[in-house]
Motif scaffolding. Structure first.
Motif, short mmCIF file in Angstrom:
data_model
loop_
_atom_site.label_atom_id
_atom_site.label_comp_id
_atom_site.label_asym_id
_atom_site.label_seq_id
_atom_site.Cartn_x
_atom_site.Cartn_y
_atom_site.Cartn_z
N LEU A 189 -48.23 -15.34 7.53
CA LEU A 189 -49.33 -14.62 7.94
C LEU A 189 -50.72 -15.71 7.64
O LEU A 189 -51.27 -15.72 8.46
CB LEU A 189 -49.80 -13.38 7.47
N GLU A 190 -50.57 -16.50 6.38
CA GLU A 190 -51.61 -17.28 6.18
C GLU A 190 -51.65 -18.36 7.03
O GLU A 190 -52.66 -19.13 7.75
CB GLU A 190 -51.35 -17.85 4.79
N PHE A 200 -56.07 -26.85 10.79
CA PHE A 200 -54.49 -27.50 11.19
C PHE A 200 -53.76 -27.86 9.68
O PHE A 200 -52.71 -27.68 9.83
CB PHE A 200 -54.68 -28.64 11.98
N GLU A 201 -54.84 -28.38 8.97
CA GLU A 201 -54.01 -28.91 7.59
C GLU A 201 -53.28 -27.63 6.95
O GLU A 201 -52.34 -27.69 6.42
CB GLU A 201 -55.15 -29.62 6.92
N SER A 202 -54.01 -26.72 6.93
CA SER A 202 -53.75 -25.50 6.26
C SER A 202 -52.59 -24.72 6.89
O SER A 202 -51.62 -24.39 6.24
CB SER A 202 -54.97 -24.51 5.52
N ALA A 203 -52.56 -24.64 8.37
CA ALA A 203 -51.61 -24.33 8.93
C ALA A 203 -50.28 -24.83 8.71
O ALA A 203 -49.18 -24.23 8.54
CB ALA A 203 -51.98 -23.98 10.28
N TYR A 234 -47.23 -26.58 16.55
CA TYR A 234 -47.39 -27.99 16.82
C TYR A 234 -47.50 -28.53 18.57
O TYR A 234 -48.00 -29.59 18.80
CB TYR A 234 -46.04 -28.72 16.33
N LEU A 235 -46.94 -27.56 19.26
CA LEU A 235 -47.00 -27.90 20.77
C LEU A 235 -48.50 -27.86 21.09
O LEU A 235 -49.09 -28.61 21.90
CB LEU A 235 -46.03 -26.93 21.28
#
Length: 299
Positions: A189-190, A200-203, A234-235
């Motif tokens: 969920l995070e 994007f870095e945290s994801a 990533y897509l």
């Protein structure tokens, strides 16, 4: 639950025996046991309850059995599911809407997912007793995942984002008391929230944590789901090579779980997506290798 059922049967308490069978079947599914085993267990439970006319637990078991059958890839529905929404009693609508929401989400049917999520949430708000069910934490998890997905793809983004955040905070709190059960769900969920925020870095970090935690804690079905959602991420950000890597991992884990229907669906998506992306030699090679691997494993 098996011991509870045996004790209830020994004392002649059919209601408590049925209740324990229902809880056992629910736990089998959400724990990620092999789907064929869960299917066989569900058939036993439904047969037991049909013979004794125990409707209060029989119908929710049939709803869960419907989820199992779709994942396996079988084109059939239990009797009380195929009867249709209009024939579902009021006190069974929570489990009915959730199984419809779950199937739509897993098979990436966006409009149906959103519609059933709205119905589930509207009904769930007015039925606080459902919070006592063992499945409530899993309802919360999937509503969170659905909410962040809808938030990224609908006009009423803020409302859905708030719902997702509410689920995330609940899973984070539960992870403090049961790391084994809830840590991977909280991390996922995070990751989905970070995806919504274009962080994007945290994801990237949280997707990796969710996959690793699910693997460590033996939740193969949630490892598959985390890999799949990471692949979509990533897509979306243009990292095709990593997307392919995670689609392959997701397919492998869904296959390990016994979700052959989901494997077929994922194969069809990947085949369609990557054969239409580019006509370049390198992309065509990647597409061919990927679809060949998925096809071999699916068949």
């Amino acid at each position: 639950y098996d011991k509870g059922c045996a004790a209830a049967m020994a004392s002649g308490d059919i209601f408590q025996a049925s209740f324990n069978m229902f809880l056992g079947h629910t736990s089998h599914f959400f724990a990620g046991m092999k789907l064929q085993t869960t299917r066989e267990k569900g058939e036993e439970v439904i047969k037991f309850m049909n013979a004794r006319n125990v409707l209060i637990f029989n119908i929710p078991v049939q709803h869960m059995q419907n989820m199992v059958l779709h994942l396996i890839g079988l084109d059939e529905e239990p009797k009380d599911v195929s009867a249709g929404e209009e024939n579902i009693s009021e006190n069974m609508k929570t489990s009915y809407y959730f199984q419809k929401l779950y199937i739509s989400f897993i098979f990436r049917m966006f409009d149906d997912t959103k519609a059933y999520a709205e119905k589930f949430l509207a009904w769930n708000v007015s039925n606080t007793w459902v919070n006592l069910w063992v499945s409530y934490s899993f309802y919360t998890f999937y509503i969170g995942l659905v909410s962040f997905w809808v938030a990224r793809n609908s006009r009423d983004e803020e409302q859905w984002y708030e719902r997702g955040n509410k689920s995330k905070l609940a899973l984070r709190k539960w992870a403090e008391t049961s790391q084994w059960t809830f840590e991977n769900k909280w991390y996922l969920l995070e990751a989905e929230e970070s995806h919504c925020n274009n962080d994007f870095e945290s994801a990237n970090s949280f997707y990796e944590k969710a996959i690793s935690s699910a693997k460590d804690h033996k939740f193969v079905h949630e490892e598959a789901l985390a890999c799949e959602l990471a692949a979509y991420f990533y897509l979306e950000v243009g990292d095709t090579e990593k997307a392919i890597e995670y689609f392959l991992l997701a397919h492998e884990k869904y296959h390990e779980w016994g979700a052959f229907g989901k494997c077929n669906s994922l194969f069809n998506f990947v085949q369609g997506r990557f054969t239409s992306l580019s006509a370049s030699g390198e992309q065509s090679l990647v597409s061919t290798q990927t679809t060949k691997t998925l096809s071999e494993r699916t068949t």
